[in-house]
Structures are given as structure tokens and as C-alpha cells.
Design a protein around this motif. Structure first.
Motif, short mmCIF file in Angstrom:
data_model
loop_
_atom_site.label_atom_id
_atom_site.label_comp_id
_atom_site.label_asym_id
_atom_site.label_seq_id
_atom_site.Cartn_x
_atom_site.Cartn_y
_atom_site.Cartn_z
N PRO A 184 6.85 24.59 -6.44
CA PRO A 184 7.03 23.05 -5.50
C PRO A 184 7.58 23.52 -4.29
CG PRO A 184 7.65 22.89 -8.05
CD PRO A 184 7.49 24.20 -7.62
N GLU A 185 8.57 24.54 -4.20
CA GLU A 185 9.17 24.95 -2.97
C GLU A 185 8.16 25.20 -1.85
OE1 GLU A 185 9.25 28.88 -5.23
OE2 GLU A 185 9.48 26.88 -5.78
N LEU A 186 6.96 25.47 -2.27
CA LEU A 186 5.84 25.75 -1.20
C LEU A 186 5.11 24.51 -0.56
CD1 LEU A 186 4.84 29.45 -2.31
CD2 LEU A 186 6.25 29.00 -0.71
N MET A 187 5.33 23.46 -1.34
CA MET A 187 4.41 22.29 -1.36
C MET A 187 4.11 21.92 0.22
SD MET A 187 2.13 20.53 -2.96
CE MET A 187 2.80 21.28 -4.45
N ASN A 188 5.32 22.01 0.88
CA ASN A 188 5.32 21.43 2.35
C ASN A 188 4.98 22.66 3.24
OD1 ASN A 188 5.47 18.75 1.67
ND2 ASN A 188 7.68 19.13 1.43
N THR A 189 4.67 24.01 2.84
CA THR A 189 4.34 25.09 3.61
C THR A 189 3.11 25.23 4.11
OG1 THR A 189 6.41 26.17 2.45
CG2 THR A 189 4.90 27.59 3.90
N ARG A 190 2.75 25.22 5.12
CA ARG A 190 1.40 25.63 5.65
C ARG A 190 1.01 27.02 5.14
NH1 ARG A 190 -0.16 23.44 11.51
NH2 ARG A 190 -2.20 24.23 10.77
N LEU A 191 0.02 27.18 4.26
CA LEU A 191 -0.27 28.35 3.95
C LEU A 191 -1.96 28.54 4.21
CD1 LEU A 191 1.67 28.79 0.70
CD2 LEU A 191 2.25 29.78 2.75
N SER A 192 -2.26 29.93 4.59
CA SER A 192 -3.66 30.20 4.83
C SER A 192 -3.71 31.55 4.49
CB SER A 192 -3.88 29.76 6.29
OG SER A 192 -3.50 30.51 7.27
N SER A 193 -5.17 32.17 4.74
CA SER A 193 -5.39 33.61 4.45
C SER A 193 -4.53 34.40 5.56
CB SER A 193 -7.01 34.00 4.76
OG SER A 193 -7.32 33.42 5.95
N HIS A 194 -4.31 34.01 6.74
CA HIS A 194 -3.62 34.91 7.82
C HIS A 194 -2.16 35.23 7.22
CE1 HIS A 194 -3.95 37.04 11.53
NE2 HIS A 194 -2.90 36.43 11.77
N LYS A 195 -1.50 34.27 6.46
CA LYS A 195 -0.21 34.27 6.15
C LYS A 195 0.06 35.37 5.08
CE LYS A 195 0.78 30.68 8.19
NZ LYS A 195 -0.47 30.18 8.96
N LEU A 196 -1.37 36.05 4.47
CA LEU A 196 -1.16 37.16 3.82
C LEU A 196 -1.03 38.47 4.65
CD1 LEU A 196 -4.12 36.51 1.09
CD2 LEU A 196 -1.41 36.33 0.77
N ARG A 197 -1.46 38.33 5.69
CA ARG A 197 -1.10 39.45 6.73
C ARG A 197 0.11 39.36 7.10
NH1 ARG A 197 -3.89 42.54 10.73
NH2 ARG A 197 -3.26 42.02 12.96
N HIS A 198 0.74 38.27 7.32
CA HIS A 198 2.13 37.97 7.81
C HIS A 198 2.94 38.63 6.73
CE1 HIS A 198 1.12 35.64 11.13
NE2 HIS A 198 1.16 34.72 10.73
N SER A 199 2.83 38.48 5.47
CA SER A 199 3.44 38.88 4.33
C SER A 199 3.45 40.49 4.25
CB SER A 199 2.93 38.36 3.01
OG SER A 199 2.82 36.89 3.11
#
Length: 311
Positions: free
Chosen positions: A240-255
Motif C-alpha cells: 500500500p505504501e506504493l499506491m500513490n507512487t507513479r510507477l512505469s517500466s522506466h522506473k525499473l531502469r531507475h532502480s
């Protein structure tokens, strides 16, 4: 009478054709060509039926101001400006126009060192546990390439069978049609080998795409994004802590980039791994999160001098 697409193409058919030819000769990706062409058409729609040779900086600024009024931020404005610069440059080089009013328009200054969104390592493990479905193994391989090799969606889309090498590396065609060689972790290399062994037979025998869709064609960029988006939705339901976080495929590259920095990888090496043309782009990953700052400040515990108060 409302302006139709036919009217626009009829008025500027030569300019649009020259732009298309120029972009293909520049080796631009299909997605870039489509984005640039869309911006060029939007601009032409706003100036129709004017003669391009008689337009100047004011028309460029008016177009960009309109995009602002419609909610575009600095990044979107600069992207549209880049499209118009390329559009006019193509007409210059194809000897159709001698002016480029977009060249003298300054880009908007963007907020630098904005901390990118990324997943922590434990969140990444939860993420990969959520990959399911008929094409689970293929999809896991795709997502691993983003999170543990730093690949862009477009780079995965362009991957061919021959790009995976026996020495454990993968050769990637990146932005600007520049190749880079990424030495893969042994586990990831083995996963890709197994994925290749299980690869669906393409409809066309000569198709060399590494990842094949259920329809027997090269897996599209949109489908790769959908695989990531659907997995992120499952992850948010679990965390649930990620519910309001904008996540997309590019965020995996950020990770991937964040994990590299935390592991001590120097910025120059990370630039090469990510395929960034400028090291300034890579520097956004040198951020230090709150946990690291807390650890740094905790080193001062017990070292603060006691100060006697005088009344």
C-alpha cells in the motif's frame, strides 16, 4: 469550416515528405519519427495556411505558449521545440528552406537533480513474484533486463537473437543508434538463454526478434510497457505504501541505476552502462536517500560537545 487532416497534408505535403525522408536517413527510431512528425503537424495546424518561408520566431513561441496553456511542463515544451528544430533543419538540409526560426528559441530550464522514482531491492523481489501468466518466463526476462541491466523499453523491443553472446554479454542498440556492450550477471545470462530456447516460432521465418508476441511478431513497445504496468498494479495491491507512487517500466531502469550507485559504481561507468550521451543525465542518480543521510548523521552520535549554560 474546420481544418481537416486532408487540408493540412495537401498544404504541406512536400515539407512533411522531406521531413520523413530526412528522419529515416538520420536513423531515428520509429517512435522518435512518430513523435517528431506529430509535433510538426500540430505546429503546421496552428499556422495553416501560411507559407513556412515567411514564418519567424514569433510563430514558434506562440506554438510553445499554447502547449503551456494546455498544461505542458518544461520537459514537454523542450521536446516539442526539439521536434521543430529538427523539422526546420530537415528542410534546410533538403534545400527547401533557408531559415530555421526554431534554432534561436531557448529551451526552458528544467529542475536539475530531481530525485527519480525507484524501487528498493526488497520491493523489486516482491515485484518479480507478481509476474504471472502464460508468457511468465518471457516477461520475467524482459523485466529483469530493465531492472538488472538498465535497458530501455525501446532497446528491448529492438533486441535480436544475435545480440546475446556466448561470452555472457549483450550488445544493445541504444539512442542515437549507438551500440553498447553490457556484461550480464551470470544468472541473467542463463535466463536469457532459456528464454531463447523457449522462444515462440515467429510467423515469418526470417524474423530475428529476441522477444516474440503471441501473434508471432516482434513484441511491441506498447506490449512491453503493458507487461510492466500490469505487474506494478499487482505490486501496489500488495504494498500500500506504493499506491500513490507513479510507477512505469522506466522506473525499473531507475532502480538499476540506484542500486549501481549504492554498490559503489562510479558515475562514468554507470553512464556507459545506461548509454547516456551526457554524464549530466547520469548524475541524477547520485542522489542520497534519507536512510543514507540518517546513517551519515548517526556517526556524530556521542561526538557533540556538551556546552555549559551560563545564567
Amino acid at each position: 469550416m474546420a481544418l481537416t487532416q486532408y487540408d493540412l497534408i495537401e498544404a504541406y505535403s512536400l515539407e512533411l515528405e522531406l521531413f520523413s525522408i530526412w528522419m529515416k536517413n538520420q536513423g531515428m527510431t520509429k517512435s522518435t519519427q512518430q513523435a517528431y512528425m506529430s509535433d510538426a503537424r500540430s505546429f503546421l495546424k496552428g499556422v495553416y495556411p501560411a507559407d513556412l518561408a515567411k514564418l519567424g520566431k514569433m510563430e514558434i513561441m506562440r506554438f510553445l505558449s499554447t502547449t503551456r496553456e494546455r498544461g505542458a511542463g518544461d520537459e514537454a515544451r523542450n521536446r516539442k521545440l526539439s521536434s521543430l528544430r529538427a523539422f526546420y533543419k530537415s528542410l534546410n538540409e533538403m534545400e527547401h528552406l533557408q531559415i530555421n526560426p526554431a534554432a534561436s528559441v531557448a529551451k526552458s530550464k528544467q529542475v536539475k537533480n530531481r530525485i527519480p522514482t525507484y524501487l528498493e531491492e526488497n520491493q523489486l523481489h516482491h515485484f518479480f513474484d507478481r509476474v504471472e501468466g502464460k508468457y511468465q518466463n518471457r516477461n520475467v526476462a524482459i523485466l529483469l533486463l530493465m531492472a538488472f541491466a538498465g535497458l530501455r523499453v525501446g532497446e528491448i523491443h529492438r533486441m535480436n537473437i544475435q545480440d546475446l553472446h556466448q561470452d555472457g554479454s549483450i550488445h544493445i542498440l541504444g539512442k542515437g543508434r549507438k551500440w553498447r556492450v553490457i556484461p550480464l550477471p551470470a544468472e541473467l545470462h542463463q535466463i536469457l538463454i532459456r528464454t531463447l530456447e523457449e522462444r515462440r516460432s515467429p510467423n515469418q521465418g526470417k524474423e530475428q526478434a529476441f522477444f516474440i508476441s503471441q501473434f508471432g511478431r516482434r513484441l511491441s513497445i506498447r506490449m512491453i510497457q503493458t507487461v510492466a504496468d500490469q505487474t506494478f498494479e499487482k505490486l501496489k495491491a500488495e504494498l500500500p505504501e506504493l499506491m500513490n507512487t507513479r510507477l512505469s517500466s522506466h522506473k525499473l531502469r531507475h532502480s538499476f541505476a540506484t542500486m549501481q550507485i549504492r554498490s559503489g559504481t562510479d558515475i562514468r561507468t554507470l553512464q556507459e552502462l545506461l548509454g547516456h550521451a551526457s554524464i549530466e543525465t547520469t548524475q541524477i542518480y547520485t542522489h542520497i536517500d534519507n536512510k543514507q543521510m540518517r546513517m551519515a548523521m548517526d556517526k556524530f552520535t556521542g561526538k557533540i560537545p556538551s556546552v555549559s549554560r551560563t545564567e
